[in-house]
Motif scaffolding. Sequence first.
Motif, PDB file in Angstrom:
ATOM      1  N   THR A  85      -3.781 -24.740  21.272  1.00 43.26           N
ATOM      2  CA  THR A  85      -1.972 -25.864  21.216  1.00 43.26           C
ATOM      3  C   THR A  85      -1.325 -25.034  22.387  1.00 43.26           C
ATOM      4  N   ARG A  86      -0.711 -25.561  22.704  1.00 44.32           N
ATOM      5  CA  ARG A  86       0.469 -24.380  23.951  1.00 44.32           C
ATOM      6  C   ARG A  86       1.352 -24.474  23.090  1.00 44.32           C
ATOM      7  N   THR A  87       1.939 -23.255  22.664  1.00 45.78           N
ATOM      8  CA  THR A  87       3.393 -23.141  21.751  1.00 45.78           C
ATOM      9  C   THR A  87       4.127 -22.688  22.647  1.00 45.78           C
ATOM     10  N   SER A  88       5.007 -23.054  22.017  1.00 45.50           N
ATOM     11  CA  SER A  88       6.631 -21.842  23.113  1.00 45.50           C
ATOM     12  C   SER A  88       6.293 -20.362  23.438  1.00 45.50           C
ATOM     13  N   GLU A  89       5.647 -19.483  22.576  1.00 45.66           N
ATOM     14  CA  GLU A  89       4.577 -18.654  23.286  1.00 45.66           C
ATOM     15  C   GLU A  89       3.931 -19.039  23.983  1.00 45.66           C
ATOM     16  N   GLY A  90       2.944 -19.497  24.382  1.00 47.31           N
ATOM     17  CA  GLY A  90       1.915 -19.358  24.936  1.00 47.31           C
ATOM     18  C   GLY A  90       0.804 -20.518  24.433  1.00 47.31           C
ATOM     19  N   TRP A  91      -0.819 -20.771  25.028  1.00 49.59           N
ATOM     20  CA  TRP A  91      -2.081 -21.141  24.637  1.00 49.59           C
ATOM     21  C   TRP A  91      -2.344 -20.157  23.110  1.00 49.59           C
ATOM     22  N   LYS A  92      -2.143 -20.829  22.242  1.00 50.84           N
ATOM     23  CA  LYS A  92      -3.266 -20.103  20.822  1.00 50.84           C
ATOM     24  C   LYS A  92      -4.050 -21.047  20.759  1.00 50.84           C
ATOM     25  N   LEU A  93      -4.904 -20.859  19.767  1.00 43.69           N
ATOM     26  CA  LEU A  93      -6.156 -21.085  19.028  1.00 43.69           C
ATOM     27  C   LEU A  93      -5.504 -21.993  17.950  1.00 43.69           C
ATOM     28  N   SER A  94      -5.798 -23.296  17.732  1.00 47.90           N
ATOM     29  CA  SER A  94      -5.854 -23.732  16.427  1.00 47.90           C
ATOM     30  C   SER A  94      -6.636 -24.160  15.467  1.00 47.90           C
ATOM     31  N   ALA A  95      -7.979 -24.268  15.496  1.00 46.79           N
ATOM     32  CA  ALA A  95      -9.227 -24.427  15.700  1.00 46.79           C
ATOM     33  C   ALA A  95     -11.136 -23.586  16.258  1.00 46.79           C
ATOM     34  N   LEU A  96     -11.429 -23.037  15.915  1.00 49.68           N
ATOM     35  CA  LEU A  96     -12.842 -22.107  16.360  1.00 49.68           C
ATOM     36  C   LEU A  96     -13.753 -22.353  14.737  1.00 49.68           C
ATOM     37  N   GLY A  97     -15.097 -22.596  16.157  1.00 51.07           N
ATOM     38  CA  GLY A  97     -16.049 -22.794  14.659  1.00 51.07           C
ATOM     39  C   GLY A  97     -16.915 -22.604  15.613  1.00 51.07           C
ATOM     40  N   GLN A  98     -18.629 -22.361  15.589  1.00 54.77           N
ATOM     41  CA  GLN A  98     -20.006 -21.953  16.004  1.00 54.77           C
ATOM     42  C   GLN A  98     -20.208 -23.267  17.244  1.00 54.77           C
TER      43      GLN A  98
ATOM     44  N   ASP B  59      -3.276  -8.950  11.916  1.00 48.33           N
ATOM     45  CA  ASP B  59      -1.400  -9.244  12.585  1.00 48.33           C
ATOM     46  C   ASP B  59      -1.642 -10.119  13.480  1.00 48.33           C
ATOM     47  N   SER B  60      -2.913  -9.913  14.226  1.00 53.11           N
ATOM     48  CA  SER B  60      -3.332  -9.936  15.809  1.00 53.11           C
ATOM     49  C   SER B  60      -4.021 -11.574  15.688  1.00 53.11           C
ATOM     50  N   TRP B  61      -4.940 -11.384  13.951  1.00 55.60           N
ATOM     51  CA  TRP B  61      -5.385 -13.011  14.453  1.00 55.60           C
ATOM     52  C   TRP B  61      -3.611 -14.098  14.290  1.00 55.60           C
ATOM     53  N   GLU B  62      -3.109 -13.925  13.255  1.00 50.11           N
ATOM     54  CA  GLU B  62      -2.015 -13.876  13.455  1.00 50.11           C
ATOM     55  C   GLU B  62      -1.401 -14.422  14.545  1.00 50.11           C
ATOM     56  N   GLN B  63      -1.014 -13.788  15.222  1.00 52.65           N
ATOM     57  CA  GLN B  63      -0.088 -13.650  17.090  1.00 52.65           C
ATOM     58  C   GLN B  63      -1.128 -15.289  17.206  1.00 52.65           C
ATOM     59  N   SER B  64      -2.902 -14.799  17.318  1.00 51.02           N
ATOM     60  CA  SER B  64      -3.846 -15.636  18.217  1.00 51.02           C
ATOM     61  C   SER B  64      -3.587 -16.899  17.706  1.00 51.02           C
ATOM     62  N   THR B  65      -2.898 -17.110  16.305  1.00 53.04           N
ATOM     63  CA  THR B  65      -3.489 -19.188  16.175  1.00 53.04           C
ATOM     64  C   THR B  65      -2.381 -19.580  16.345  1.00 53.04           C
ATOM     65  N   THR B  66      -2.273 -20.759  15.828  1.00 50.61           N
ATOM     66  CA  THR B  66      -1.641 -21.807  15.068  1.00 50.61           C
ATOM     67  C   THR B  66      -1.644 -22.684  14.347  1.00 50.61           C
ATOM     68  N   GLY B  67      -0.780 -23.587  13.808  1.00 51.04           N
ATOM     69  CA  GLY B  67      -1.573 -24.586  12.977  1.00 51.04           C
ATOM     70  C   GLY B  67      -2.305 -24.674  11.432  1.00 51.04           C
ATOM     71  N   ASP B  68      -3.077 -25.376  11.510  1.00 50.81           N
ATOM     72  CA  ASP B  68      -3.915 -25.644  10.346  1.00 50.81           C
ATOM     73  C   ASP B  68      -4.741 -23.695  10.257  1.00 50.81           C
ATOM     74  N   LEU B  69      -5.638 -23.460  11.272  1.00 50.39           N
ATOM     75  CA  LEU B  69      -6.037 -22.517  11.341  1.00 50.39           C
ATOM     76  C   LEU B  69      -5.161 -20.651  10.947  1.00 50.39           C
ATOM     77  N   HIS B  70      -4.212 -21.116  11.967  1.00 45.75           N
ATOM     78  CA  HIS B  70      -3.187 -20.176  10.961  1.00 45.75           C
ATOM     79  C   HIS B  70      -2.202 -20.202   9.363  1.00 45.75           C
TER      80      HIS B  70
END
Length: 165
Positions: free
Chosen positions: A144-157, A64-75
């Motif tokens: 990416t800024r969302t209505s809930e604040g900044w969220k991860l939309s991509a993550l990589g090394q 759930d924490s992962w999903e709450q931290s992300t947006t877009g394709d990553l989500h």
Amino acid sequence: MLAALVLALCAAGAAGWGGWQRYQAANDDSASFAQARDDALAAGEQAVQNMNTLDHKTLEQGLDSWEQSTTGDLHRQLVDGRDAFARQITEAKTVSTAKVLSGAVTELDERAGRAGVMVALRVTVTAPAGEPAVKESRLIGSLTRTSEGWKLSALGQAPVGATAG
């Protein structure tokens, strides 16, 4: 009398100058930009830490924490792969904990609602048998800024290697 007049003029000049400086500081865009940068960095560091922390005993809460931290394709990838990933973690019975060592904003476009972060992280993975494995890595995230604040939309090394020279 002359000394009192000079002192009064100096005091009035100082008060006027101080008021002008305060007005400029209150209406300076660099202060709001700095706050936006700090907000993006804090959200990025927390999201990267969340994405690298998971305990098989509290799996649903961690996912759930992962999903709450992300947006877009990553989500969407996390939501679509949640069941398969949950099975893997449950079978492996691992616990991973992450600690942010340092972070920086690499890009910030307030108008577009985009930011980039680089985060140095120490991840400890503990399996049911054996010693914990510790790994340090650098990750690059897009926010990416969302209505809930900044969220991860991509993550990589982050790329590692020699620079041209």
